[in-house]
Design a protein around this motif. Structure first.
Motif, PDB file in Angstrom:
ATOM      1  N   UNK A 174       0.832  -1.211   0.000  1.00 17.75           N
ATOM      2  CA  UNK A 174       0.000   0.000   0.000  1.00 17.75           C
ATOM      3  C   UNK A 174       0.864   1.259   0.000  1.00 17.75           C
ATOM      4  N   UNK A 175       1.924   1.240   0.787  1.00 15.57           N
ATOM      5  CA  UNK A 175       2.823   2.394   0.858  1.00 15.57           C
ATOM      6  C   UNK A 175       3.485   2.619  -0.492  1.00 15.57           C
ATOM      7  N   UNK A 176       3.982   1.550  -1.090  1.00 13.75           N
ATOM      8  CA  UNK A 176       4.638   1.671  -2.394  1.00 13.75           C
ATOM      9  C   UNK A 176       3.676   2.214  -3.441  1.00 13.75           C
ATOM     10  N   UNK A 177       2.424   1.762  -3.407  1.00 16.43           N
ATOM     11  CA  UNK A 177       1.434   2.237  -4.365  1.00 16.43           C
ATOM     12  C   UNK A 177       1.109   3.705  -4.129  1.00 16.43           C
ATOM     13  N   UNK A 178       1.006   4.101  -2.854  1.00 19.80           N
ATOM     14  CA  UNK A 178       0.722   5.498  -2.526  1.00 19.80           C
ATOM     15  C   UNK A 178       1.827   6.418  -3.028  1.00 19.80           C
ATOM     16  N   UNK A 179       3.064   6.004  -2.819  1.00 25.68           N
ATOM     17  CA  UNK A 179       4.209   6.806  -3.266  1.00 25.68           C
ATOM     18  C   UNK A 179       4.232   6.896  -4.788  1.00 25.68           C
ATOM     19  N   UNK A 180       4.044   5.758  -5.447  1.00 27.47           N
ATOM     20  CA  UNK A 180       4.069   5.747  -6.907  1.00 27.47           C
ATOM     21  C   UNK A 180       2.985   6.636  -7.494  1.00 27.47           C
ATOM     22  N   UNK A 181       1.791   6.559  -6.922  1.00 28.08           N
ATOM     23  CA  UNK A 181       0.680   7.369  -7.418  1.00 28.08           C
ATOM     24  C   UNK A 181       0.935   8.861  -7.210  1.00 28.08           C
ATOM     25  N   UNK A 182       1.471   9.206  -6.043  1.00 30.05           N
ATOM     26  CA  UNK A 182       1.680  10.629  -5.764  1.00 30.05           C
ATOM     27  C   UNK A 182       2.837  11.189  -6.595  1.00 30.05           C
ATOM     28  N   UNK A 183       3.885  10.408  -6.783  1.00 34.18           N
ATOM     29  CA  UNK A 183       4.991  10.860  -7.636  1.00 34.18           C
ATOM     30  C   UNK A 183       4.478  11.117  -9.049  1.00 34.18           C
ATOM     31  N   UNK A 184       3.603  10.261  -9.537  1.00 32.19           N
ATOM     32  CA  UNK A 184       3.015  10.471 -10.866  1.00 32.19           C
ATOM     33  C   UNK A 184       2.207  11.760 -10.905  1.00 32.19           C
ATOM     34  N   UNK A 185       1.506  12.038  -9.829  1.00 35.78           N
ATOM     35  CA  UNK A 185       0.722  13.271  -9.737  1.00 35.78           C
ATOM     36  C   UNK A 185       1.619  14.503  -9.784  1.00 35.78           C
ATOM     37  N   UNK A 186       2.709  14.467  -9.034  1.00 37.61           N
ATOM     38  CA  UNK A 186       3.646  15.593  -9.022  1.00 37.61           C
ATOM     39  C   UNK A 186       4.223  15.816 -10.416  1.00 37.61           C
ATOM     40  N   UNK A 187       4.598  14.749 -11.084  1.00 41.73           N
ATOM     41  CA  UNK A 187       5.142  14.872 -12.439  1.00 41.73           C
ATOM     42  C   UNK A 187       4.105  15.457 -13.397  1.00 41.73           C
ATOM     43  N   UNK A 188       2.868  15.012 -13.261  1.00 44.53           N
ATOM     44  CA  UNK A 188       1.805  15.528 -14.121  1.00 44.53           C
ATOM     45  C   UNK A 188       1.585  17.020 -13.895  1.00 44.53           C
TER      46      UNK A 188
END
Length: 393
Positions: free
Chosen positions: A143-157
């Motif tokens: 869950x933590x890894x998924x949360x980080x991956x999703x938020x990093x994608x958001x920041x990049x977007x």
């Protein structure tokens, strides 16, 4: 079911009600952390003292007391003394706050920044030693890894949309098309305001892009959004930049935005769970420090755009860690319920001030309306200030 996380229209701030904001400048201490477990930090107007120079890797709680006369900031810096591994802003005089940051084994520096402007002072080595093994279950780790991956994608977007919109805005400003530039200014800035805590991790990027005139140091070169804002909404007695000056400011704005884009799109760019949750709290502190008081957009009065963008950024950050929070027992579930409710309340309040695709001028708000928004910010900031300590324990 969690409520949907939005990227809605964008908005942000309020002006002329500094008295209302005073109650929000401090942070809510985390009473769950015993004093004996925390690294004690004392801030004064001239220095900061960290009682212990070492701590084991993992979640580290700094209990920070500001004995000075001005708002202060505590930072944990990487070995290069430029990249910020963690920071706690808006520590008001006479207050004590707990700041939780997840640090890996290695060498760091601690520092402070009186008035939250200028270069860090009182740099002191801080060593993080090998810590206990991570006790997260495989499910929680996923869950933590998924949360980080999703938020990093958001920041990049958001950084990508910021760059594209900034290029268009800068071209209009550079060409002297003030009407187009004024129309684009608040909407473009929202992409930045949503991810500002990430930008602040990269040293000079945030002041280059977002420094306010009130925070200028003597002799400092003023660039970025607010310098251009002053040209576009020139106050009485101020002479706006000539075409050559506009070209310099526009090109620098695009170049600095490109730097931010490149940094968050680098192969080694990532974030940690505590950086996401602390960023959510930091965005609401931004609202309480400069949006509620109307100090952010002093020339354009487009503060409500920034306000909404900060709320949206905090909401997205929280939304990405919410599943992890729900696994933290009764405390986690209660905190999630409270945050869901407070985000819904502040969204509803801000919706009252929409006008077309944006918001009314901050100057149209009454003292009572500012107070209502201020109370809502305070109510949301309290559970957000507890979020990291719950997530990383």
């Amino acid at each position: 079911m969690p409520r949907p996380r939005h990227l809605g229209p964008i908005a942000g701030s309020l002006a002329g009600a500094a008295a209302v904001a005073l109650a929000l400048t401090g942070c809510v201490p985390n009473k769950a952390v015993a004093e004996a477990e925390a690294v004690q930090v004392t801030l004064t107007d001239t220095s900061c003292t960290v009682k212990t120079a070492t701590a084991p890797a993992g979640p580290i709680t700094f209990q920070i007391t500001n004995t000075g006369s001005d708002v202060n900031e505590f930072e944990v810096l990487a070995p290069d003394k430029l990249r910020i591994a963690g920071e706690k802003e808006n520590i008001g005089p006479g207050t004590t706050v707990n700041y939780v940051v997840q640090l890996a084994e290695g060498s760091y520096y601690t520092a402070c920044k009186k008035g939250m402007v200028g270069s860090p002072t009182s740099l002191a080595p801080f060593t993080v030693t090998k810590g206990a093994a991570d006790e997260k279950s495989p499910s929680e780790s996923k869950q933590v890894a998924q949360a980080v991956a999703n938020y990093v994608s958001y920041v990049k977007d958001q950084a990508g949309q910021l760059l594209t919109a900034t290029q268009t805005f800068a071209a209009a400003y550079k060409a002297g098309d003030d009407a187009a530039a004024r129309a684009q200014y608040p909407a473009t800035r929202t992409y930045y305001e949503r991810i500002e805590p990430t930008a602040e991790q990269f040293g000079d990027i945030d002041p280059a892009l977002d420094l306010r005139e009130a925070d200028l140091e003597q002799g400092q070169n003023w660039t970025g959004w607010h310098r251009i804002e002053k040209d576009l909404w020139a106050p009485a007695g101020f002479t706006p930049s000539d075409p050559a000056g506009r070209a310099v400011l526009a090109d620098q704005l695009v170049a600095d935005t490109q730097k931010l884009y490149d940094l968050v799109h680098a192969k080694d760019f990532t974030l940690t769970l505590d950086q996401i949750s602390n960023g959510a709290a930091g965005l609401m502190e931004e609202v309480s420090r400069t949006k509620i008081s109307g100090e952010e957009e002093v020339f354009s009065h487009t503060d409500l755009w920034d306000f909404q963008a900060n709320v949206e950024g905090a909401d997205v950050a929280y939304g990405n860690v919410r599943a992890v929070l729900l696994e933290k027992g009764a405390t986690g579930k209660a905190t999630a319920k409270k945050l869901d409710s407070e985000f819904a309340t502040i969204d509803k309040l801000l919706a009252q001030y929409r006008s077309g695709d944006g918001f009314v001028s901050y100057t149209e708000l009454s003292t009572a309306q500012v107070k209502e928004l201020s109370d809502s910010v305070n109510a949301l900031s309290e559970p957000l200030s507890q979020l990291t300590s719950i997530l990383v324990k």
